[in-house]
Motif scaffolding. Structure first.
Motif: not given
Length: 189
Positions: A151-155, A170-172, A178-184
């Motif tokens: 999921e991380l690679n896809s995003r 703003p979208t970025l 969201e990516l930071r939350q996934l990594v954490n």
């Protein structure tokens, strides 16, 4: 609280012996563990059971008509889907002293002579059940980690594409959060 209660999983134990009295004795000793006990009266029956479902452990009599315990163990260790299932050999005290060596050489995790001490057998089986549950837990964590990585690679790929097309700041920022939350979340496991 037992490991079984915390994981919600039951660890089946395969009991292989051609003598009804021995199977009854094993069931009496291991019944208090509250795990499924599956009987097989021959090496052939044992192999069929192992191909139908997963087992945490096999308790295997050495001396049986037809396919004996050593041949059964060799077949168990030969198959990819069963090769990691631990085997405890059970044999009569009067059997050849070389049987223990042969049992370990065939891939046995342990070797007990009959009549066995019920407390020792139950303790050994409990250790193998705990190891089985820990292995399953590690497999689940690894599967979750692999899914998170995908999921991380896809995003990240989608984010790279947005940066090259037309950046919507703003979208970025939202996607980076969201990516930071996934990594954490991955680091917290």
């Amino acid at each position: 609280m037992s490991a079984e209660a915390t994981t919600g999983e039951r660890a089946s134990i395969l009991l292989v012996d051609d003598m009804e009295d021995n199977l009854v004795a094993l069931e009496a000793v291991l019944g208090s563990l509250n795990e499924p006990l599956v009987r097989a009266r021959s090496g052939e029956e044992a192999m069929k059971a192992l191909l139908r479902r997963r087992f945490a452990l096999v308790l295997l009599d050495v001396r049986m008509p037809g396919m004996d315990g050593f041949e059964t163990a060799a077949n168990i260790k030969r198959l990819d889907q069963t090769k990691d299932v631990p085997i405890i050999f059970l044999t009569g005290a009067e059997d050849d002293a070389g049987y223990a060596f042969r049992g370990y050489a065939t891939g046995a995790a342990d070797y007990l002579t009959k009549p066995f001490d019920p407390w020792v057998l139950r303790a050994k089986v409990t250790v193998f059940l705990d190891l089985h549950r820990k292995k399953q837990q590690v497999e689940r964590l690894l599967t979750q980690e692999q899914a998170d990585d995908r999921e991380l690679n896809s995003r990240l790929t989608a984010l790279e594409e947005q940066l090259t097309d037309s950046p919507d700041i703003p979208t970025l920022r939202t996607q980076v959060r969201e990516l930071r939350q996934l990594v954490n979340r991955g680091h917290a496991s």
